[in-house]
Write a protein that holds these residues in place. Structure first.
Motif, PDB file in Angstrom:
ATOM      1  N   ASN A  90       0.494  -0.987  -0.062  1.00 20.38           N
ATOM      2  CA  ASN A  90      -0.208   0.152   0.220  1.00 20.38           C
ATOM      3  C   ASN A  90       0.708   1.524  -0.178  1.00 20.38           C
ATOM      4  OD1 ASN A  90      -2.621  -1.143  -0.267  1.00 20.38           O
ATOM      5  ND2 ASN A  90      -2.900  -0.993   2.522  1.00 20.38           N
TER       6      ASN A  90
ATOM      7  N   LYS B  38       1.766   1.694  -3.261  1.00 22.39           N
ATOM      8  CA  LYS B  38       0.791   2.127  -4.373  1.00 22.39           C
ATOM      9  C   LYS B  38       0.539   3.402  -4.217  1.00 22.39           C
ATOM     10  CE  LYS B  38      -2.908  -0.070  -3.497  1.00 22.39           C
ATOM     11  NZ  LYS B  38      -3.674  -1.577  -3.742  1.00 22.39           N
ATOM     12  N   TYR B  39       0.262   3.621  -2.965  1.00 20.76           N
ATOM     13  CA  TYR B  39      -1.426   5.489  -2.421  1.00 20.76           C
ATOM     14  C   TYR B  39       0.451   6.741  -1.985  1.00 20.76           C
ATOM     15  CZ  TYR B  39      -4.227   2.293  -2.338  1.00 20.76           C
ATOM     16  OH  TYR B  39      -5.469   1.617  -2.353  1.00 20.76           O
TER      17      TYR B  39
ATOM     18  N   ARG C 131     -12.095   1.837   0.531  1.00 21.92           N
ATOM     19  CA  ARG C 131     -11.324   2.625   0.153  1.00 21.92           C
ATOM     20  C   ARG C 131     -11.960   4.378  -0.104  1.00 21.92           C
ATOM     21  NH1 ARG C 131     -10.044   1.505  -6.281  1.00 21.92           N
ATOM     22  NH2 ARG C 131      -7.595   1.951  -4.590  1.00 21.92           N
ATOM     23  N   GLU C 132     -10.857   5.051  -0.504  1.00 21.64           N
ATOM     24  CA  GLU C 132     -11.322   6.127   0.073  1.00 21.64           C
ATOM     25  C   GLU C 132     -11.637   6.376  -1.244  1.00 21.64           C
ATOM     26  OE1 GLU C 132      -8.024   8.837   1.133  1.00 21.64           O
ATOM     27  OE2 GLU C 132     -10.040   9.966   1.892  1.00 21.64           O
TER      28      GLU C 132
ATOM     29  N   ASP D 266       5.378   5.838   4.654  1.00 22.77           N
ATOM     30  CA  ASP D 266       5.723   6.970   3.217  1.00 22.77           C
ATOM     31  C   ASP D 266       5.156   8.444   3.465  1.00 22.77           C
ATOM     32  OD1 ASP D 266       2.562   7.403   3.068  1.00 22.77           O
ATOM     33  OD2 ASP D 266       2.342   5.229   3.016  1.00 22.77           O
TER      34      ASP D 266
ATOM     35  N   ILE E  71     -11.258   2.849   6.919  1.00 23.62           N
ATOM     36  CA  ILE E  71      -9.946   1.984   6.169  1.00 23.62           C
ATOM     37  C   ILE E  71     -10.148   0.172   6.305  1.00 23.62           C
ATOM     38  CG2 ILE E  71      -8.969   4.001   4.702  1.00 23.62           C
ATOM     39  CD1 ILE E  71      -6.736   3.178   6.226  1.00 23.62           C
TER      40      ILE E  71
ATOM     41  N   GLY F 213      -7.388  -5.342   1.465  1.00 23.08           N
ATOM     42  CA  GLY F 213      -5.900  -5.236   1.917  1.00 23.08           C
ATOM     43  C   GLY F 213      -6.355  -5.561   3.484  1.00 23.08           C
ATOM     44  N   LEU F 214      -6.199  -4.355   3.898  1.00 24.14           N
ATOM     45  CA  LEU F 214      -6.248  -3.863   5.290  1.00 24.14           C
ATOM     46  C   LEU F 214      -6.876  -5.008   6.371  1.00 24.14           C
ATOM     47  CD1 LEU F 214      -6.032   0.429   5.090  1.00 24.14           C
ATOM     48  CD2 LEU F 214      -3.969  -1.320   5.910  1.00 24.14           C
TER      49      LEU F 214
ATOM     50  N   SER G 118      -8.474  -3.128  -3.907  1.00 19.88           N
ATOM     51  CA  SER G 118     -10.338  -4.160  -3.892  1.00 19.88           C
ATOM     52  C   SER G 118     -10.639  -3.490  -2.209  1.00 19.88           C
ATOM     53  CB  SER G 118      -9.970  -5.715  -3.459  1.00 19.88           C
ATOM     54  OG  SER G 118      -8.611  -5.951  -2.470  1.00 19.88           O
ATOM     55  N   GLY G 119      -9.729  -2.812  -1.596  1.00 22.86           N
ATOM     56  CA  GLY G 119     -10.336  -2.140  -0.095  1.00 22.86           C
ATOM     57  C   GLY G 119     -10.051  -3.516   0.798  1.00 22.86           C
TER      58      GLY G 119
HETATM   59  P1  ADP Z   1      -6.661  -1.385  -1.687  1.00 23.65           P
HETATM   60  O1  ADP Z   1      -5.521  -1.044  -1.865  1.00 23.65           O
HETATM   61  O2  ADP Z   1      -6.684  -2.818  -1.821  1.00 23.65           O
HETATM   62  O3  ADP Z   1      -8.019  -0.206  -1.590  1.00 23.65           O
HETATM   63  P2  ADP Z   1      -6.401  -1.912   1.565  1.00 23.65           P
HETATM   64  O4  ADP Z   1      -7.878  -2.200   2.343  1.00 23.65           O
HETATM   65  O5  ADP Z   1      -5.411  -2.265   1.506  1.00 23.65           O
HETATM   66  O6  ADP Z   1      -7.272  -2.023  -0.049  1.00 23.65           O
HETATM   67  O7  ADP Z   1      -6.992  -0.012   2.226  1.00 23.65           O
HETATM   68  C1  ADP Z   1      -7.904   0.785   2.099  1.00 23.65           C
HETATM   69  C2  ADP Z   1      -7.357   2.207   1.775  1.00 23.65           C
HETATM   70  O8  ADP Z   1      -6.713   2.359   2.611  1.00 23.65           O
HETATM   71  C3  ADP Z   1      -7.251   1.738   0.351  1.00 23.65           C
HETATM   72  O9  ADP Z   1      -8.263   2.218  -1.131  1.00 23.65           O
HETATM   73  C4  ADP Z   1      -6.514   3.186   0.687  1.00 23.65           C
HETATM   74  O10 ADP Z   1      -7.539   4.636   0.209  1.00 23.65           O
HETATM   75  C5  ADP Z   1      -6.230   4.137   1.796  1.00 23.65           C
HETATM   76  N1  ADP Z   1      -4.899   3.732   2.295  1.00 23.65           N
HETATM   77  C6  ADP Z   1      -4.307   2.274   2.459  1.00 23.65           C
HETATM   78  N2  ADP Z   1      -2.809   2.774   2.957  1.00 23.65           N
HETATM   79  C7  ADP Z   1      -2.938   3.714   2.610  1.00 23.65           C
HETATM   80  C8  ADP Z   1      -1.554   4.620   2.275  1.00 23.65           C
HETATM   81  N3  ADP Z   1      -0.233   4.518   2.259  1.00 23.65           N
HETATM   82  N4  ADP Z   1      -1.884   5.935   1.724  1.00 23.65           N
HETATM   83  C9  ADP Z   1      -2.634   6.350   0.972  1.00 23.65           C
HETATM   84  N5  ADP Z   1      -4.169   5.693   1.238  1.00 23.65           N
HETATM   85  C10 ADP Z   1      -3.994   4.255   1.842  1.00 23.65           C
END
Ligand code: ADP
Length: 557
Positions: free
Chosen positions: A310, A313-314, A363-364, A344, A357, A378-379, A375-376
């Protein structure tokens, strides 16, 4: 349905209750008078009223009159307008009359039961239960005779309970509605997220077909297909992980593992995708003394890799991400607590979204809005595993600046780690820790501070025992790693101070390791120190190797 004949007795009773002649005052002791007196003094309310027309009250006993806080029948008649309609609290009247009518129509025995509120002469509203019997008579027309009892406590309690249950049901309904909405948005997201890489795959297949002779271009397309395929696989994997996570087979399998290896594997895993975006990746260890622990290595890697991927990715091109593994001080020698912090410099998360989240499918921004595939889930997966392992995960973030995810977990230590206490590991543990140095002599304080600071310790001085006790009393648990206590001091000596500290209410503060640091080197001095509650007796000048050994032994490092 009752017949006229059956109620001649009731007619007699009603007329008797209504008659002025049946009064005890006249010295009249006939059976009728005794019955009237008996009904008048019944402990519960008793009422007779005309069922027709204005529903005039024929009779009310003393208990009912009192229920309305009236002193006598005249007052009661005045207060109620001499009608059953004046008995029932105005707001309840329509419902009560309707219910009585329906029950009588449906009842074989012309019986009914209703609950309603009444308003007494004191203005206070009470709840009553009303058991009524509808009677048809020759001479009096249709009448009701009714038993009424005060049920304020019972009904208020039940109503409160009903309100509570209603609130619970509403919450449950809201939760299921939200889950339904989230699931729907997940499905529409999924369909979008599946189509995006699928479209790319088909598109590049078509392009490759057209350029089949141009090997270099085809290779480029194959790379892109490979990337799209990986995205698809990731999505399918996450959906499968969630369903596995919710199944009974999901369990933690502990085995001996090296935490340095796990974090290094995660680091290596994200390196290529970070390099694609010129993101600087750092892996840092802080105070790590026990890297050999018992845990589920695959699940730990899964947690860290979700968070680390993540972070990549972000985070935009040229950003920075850092994974820090820090061992925290643990009071137990059998367990070690670790904090894994992933920071990060990415897009950050708005406050509203930060609370959600960790929930499934949240997902935001969706993939269309952000252009970031996800997919929303992972966390959600990471949090579930962490909590099953007895740990916690928290997130802090600032939009445009970046995010920090902190995972805290405790691990059972390997036996090898428990006995391993070589100086280097202990020194690592001491770095950055605060200790209380109790010393009244200025020169000694300066010299000792110098030596101890060289070990990486932070020194807080106290010039006598009294000050030391106060400082410990007002400290947070584990704020100080240990106390080095001089013995002979003005105001309060080291032994007295130790005794006071050991008596503190907070066990974490009372149990702080205390080492005497004294010029007295006799065996009897050492014994006395231990007897007063100190963990060990060290002599001046400080013997550093001995101090390290003593600290390692006492803190079980
Ligand atoms: P995914 O990344 O597949 O959408 P996650 O469950 O891992 O699903 O994350 C949920 C949401 O949390 C993400 O869609 C994003 O909006 C936010 N998020 C997670 N990690 C980060 C990060 N390091 N920086 C910014 N936003 C994050």
């Amino acid at each position: 349905m009752n017949s006229f004949e059956d109620y001649s007795l009731i007619e007699q009773m009603v007329s008797m209750l209504n008659s002025e002649e049946t009064s005890l005052k006249d010295g009249n002791s006939s059976a009728a008078v005794q019955i009237k007196d008996f009904i008048d003094k019944l402990p519960g309310g008793f009422l007779i009223y005309n069922a027709d027309g204005a529903e005039d009250i024929i009779y009310a006993n003393q208990a009912l009159i009192k229920m309305f806080r009236c002193d006598n029948m005249n007052e009661f008649r005045k207060h109620t307008g001499n009608s059953f309609r004046g008995i029932v609290y105005r707001e309840d009247l329509d419902a009560v009359e309707k219910s009585i009518k329906e029950q009588i129509a449906a009842s074989h025995d012309d019986l009914d039961y209703v609950e309603y509120r009444i308003k007494g002469k004191d203005g206070i509203i009470r709840w009553v239960e009303d058991y009524g019997h509808y009677v048809r008579t020759h001479t009096m027309g249709n009448i009701f005779y009714v038993f009424i009892s005060d049920a304020t406590e019972k009904i208020t309690k039940r109503n409160k309970e009903l309100l509570k249950q209603k609130a619970l049901l509403e919450t449950a309904l809201n939760v299921s509605k939200q889950a339904y909405i989230a699931k729907n948005s997940f499905l529409s997201n999924m369909s979008h997220d599946l189509r995006t890489p699928l479209n790319a795959l088909f598109g590049y297949i078509e392009l490759a077909k057209k350029n089949v002779t141009d090997v270099q271009t085809v290779e480029k397309y194959l790379d892109k297909m490979n990337y799209a395929g990986k995205q698809l696989l990731d999505l399918v994997d996450k959906v499968l992980e969630v369903s596995y996570m919710e199944s009974k087979e999901f369990q933690i399998n502990e085995a001996l593992c090296n935490l340095n290896d796990v974090t290094k594997e995660v680091y290596d895993e994200v390196l290529p995708s970070a390099a694609d975006k010129q993101i600087d990746v750092a892996l840092e260890y802080r105070d790590v003394v026990h890297s050999e622990v018992y845990t589920d290595k695959d699940k730990l890697r899964q947690i860290l890799s979700h968070i680390a991927s993540n972070a990549v990715k972000y985070t935009g091109n040229g950003g920075k991400i850092r994974l820090t593994m820090e061992e925290r001080y643990s009071a137990s020698s059998e367990f070690a607590t670790f904090r894994f912090v992933m920071t990060d410099t990415g897009i950050g998360i708005a406050k509203d979204s930060l609370e959600k989240i960790f929930e499934p499918f949240e997902r935001e921004y969706n993939s269309t809005q952000s252009g970031i595939f996800g997919s929303g889930l992972g966390l959600t997966i990471a949090k579930h595993i962490i909590e099953t392992m007895g740990g916690t995960i928290t997130a802090e973030s600032e939009v445009g600046k970046g995010s920090a995810f902190t995972v805290t977990l405790s691990f059972r230590l390997s036996e090898k780690a428990e006995t391993a206490s070589d100086d280097e590991k202990v020194l690592n543990h001491l770095k950055g820790k605060k200790i209380l140095l109790v010393e009244d002599n200025e020169i000694n304080l300066e010299v000792e501070t110098d030596i101890l600071e060289d070990l990486g310790l932070i020194i807080d001085p106290a010039e006598n025992g009294r000050i030391a006790v106060d400082k410990i009393k007002n400290s947070a648990p584990n704020e100080y790693l240990f106390v080095l206590m001089d013995i002979q001091m003005p105001v309060m000596d080291g032994r007295q101070a130790t005794e006071e500290i050991r008596k503190l209410k907070d066990p974490a503060l009372a149990g702080i390791p205390i080492f005497a640091l004294s010029a007295n080197a006799l065996e009897s001095d050492k014994q006395l120190s231990v007897k007063t509650g100190m963990d060990a007796h060290l002599t001046k000048p400080i013997d550093i190797p001995l101090l390290i050994k003593t600290v390692a032994k006492t803190l079980k490092l």
